[in-house]
Design an enzyme around this catalytic site. Structure first.
Site, PDB file in Angstrom:
ATOM      1  N   SER A 137       0.876  -1.171   0.223  1.00  0.00           N
ATOM      2  CA  SER A 137      -0.144   0.091   0.024  1.00  0.00           C
ATOM      3  C   SER A 137       0.916   1.193   0.043  1.00  0.00           C
ATOM      4  CB  SER A 137      -0.947  -0.020   1.252  1.00  0.00           C
ATOM      5  OG  SER A 137      -1.483   1.239   1.252  1.00  0.00           O
ATOM      6  N   TYR A 150      -3.563   0.128   9.562  1.00  0.00           N
ATOM      7  CA  TYR A 150      -3.378  -0.515   8.134  1.00  0.00           C
ATOM      8  C   TYR A 150      -2.082  -0.573   7.603  1.00  0.00           C
ATOM      9  CZ  TYR A 150      -3.871  -1.244   3.188  1.00  0.00           C
ATOM     10  OH  TYR A 150      -3.923  -1.563   1.700  1.00  0.00           O
TER      11      TYR A 150
END
Length: 236
Positions: A137, A150
Site C-alpha cells: 500500500s 492498516y
C-alpha cells in the site's frame, strides 16, 4: 518472464485489483488460477476467461492455502506467478484502533500473504524459478491520517518482501512489491473499521486496471518495486 503461457495464481481475484489482474493476464495469454472466498464471483470470472480455474480460498486458513496451490499444480502442472493480493483496510485514528480489529487485519494482510508465499516457494524451486508480487500500500510511503493500523500491517509485508527477495534469489524466485495509491475498487466499502478517504483534487482514485498493468510489468521485469503514489506525496 513472459506472461503468455505462464500459470498466474491471483489471490482475492473476486473483485478490484485481483480481478483486473486476472483479466489482463488472461488477455495476454496466461493460464489463470482465481482464488478468493467468494466462490460465485471467481467461478463467474473463470467462465469469462479462455483458460482459468477457480479455487475457493480463505488465505487465513493455511490448509486452504495449501489446497489452492495443490489445485493449481494439479490443473496446470506448475505455478509461475503468485500475485499476493489479499488485504483489508483499517482506517481509524491510532488511539481508537480496536486491538482485535488490528489482529484480524494483521492475520489477513501479513500472515495470509506469508502463507501463500510459503506455499508456492517449493513448487517454484522445483521448476527452477518463478515470480511473486506482493500487493502492499502507498500508505506505507506517506502518512495519511487514520491509516496507522492498516499501514503498519503493510509495512510488515514490505519487510517480508525485501528479505524474501534476497533469500530466494539463488532459486530463481523473484519477489517484488507494488505500492498502489487510492484505487477505485470495493476496498473502502469493506473496511474492518473506519471510512475511506474523501476524494479531493489531486487525490482522485486510480483504476484497478492501471494497477494490474503495473503488476504485470513487475512480473515481466523482475524489478524490486513499483510505486504508484504521486511524487509530491512521498515521505522524504
Amino acid at each position: 518472464m513472459r506472461i503468455q503461457g505462464a500459470v498466474v495464481l491471483v489471490t482475492v481475484a473476486s473483485s478490484g485489483i485481483g480481478a483486473a489482474t486476472a483479466r489482463l493476464a488472461a488477455a495476454r495469454g496466461a493460464r489463470v488460477v482465481l482464488a478468493a472466498r467468494r466462490r460465485e464471483r471467481i467461478e463467474a470470472l473463470a467462465k469469462e476467461l479462455p483458460d482459468a480455474v477457480a479455487v475457493r480460498t480463505d488465505v487465513t486458513d493455511t490448509g486452504q492455502v495449501s489446497g489452492m496451490v495443490d489445485a493449481a499444480v494439479e490443473h496446470y502442472g506448475r505455478v509461475d506467478v503468485l500475485v499476493n493480493n489479499a488485504g483489508q483496510g483499517l482506517h481509524v485514528p491510532v488511539e481508537d484502533i480496536d486491538l482485535d480489529d488490528l489482529r484480524a487485519v494483521f492475520e489477513l494482510n501479513v500472515i495470509g500473504a506469508l502463507a501463500a508465499l510459503q506455499a508456492v516457494v517449493p513448487v517454484m524451486r522445483r521448476q527452477g524459478g518463478g515470480r511473486i508480487v506482493n500487493v502492499s500500500s502507498g500508505t506505507t510511503l506517506f502518512t495519511p491520517s487514520g491509516t496507522g493500523g492498516y499501514a503498519a500491517t503493510k509495512a510488515a509485508l514490505n519487510m517480508l518482501s525485501s528479505v524474501a527477495r534476497a533469500e530466494l534469489a539463488d532459486d530463481g524466485i523473484v519477489v517484488s512489491t507494488i505500492y498502489p495509491f487510492v484505487t477505485a475498487t470495493e476496498f473502502h466499502e469493506a473496511l474492518r473499521a473506519g471510512a475511506g478517504p474523501s476524494v479531493r483534487p489531486g487525490m482522485e482514485p486510480q483504476s484497478a486496471e492501471h494497477v494490474a498493468e503495473r503488476i504485470l510489468e513487475l512480473v515481466e521485469s523482475g524489478d524490486e518495486q513499483s510505486v504508484l503514489v504521486p511524487e509530491r506525496l512521498l515521505r522524504r
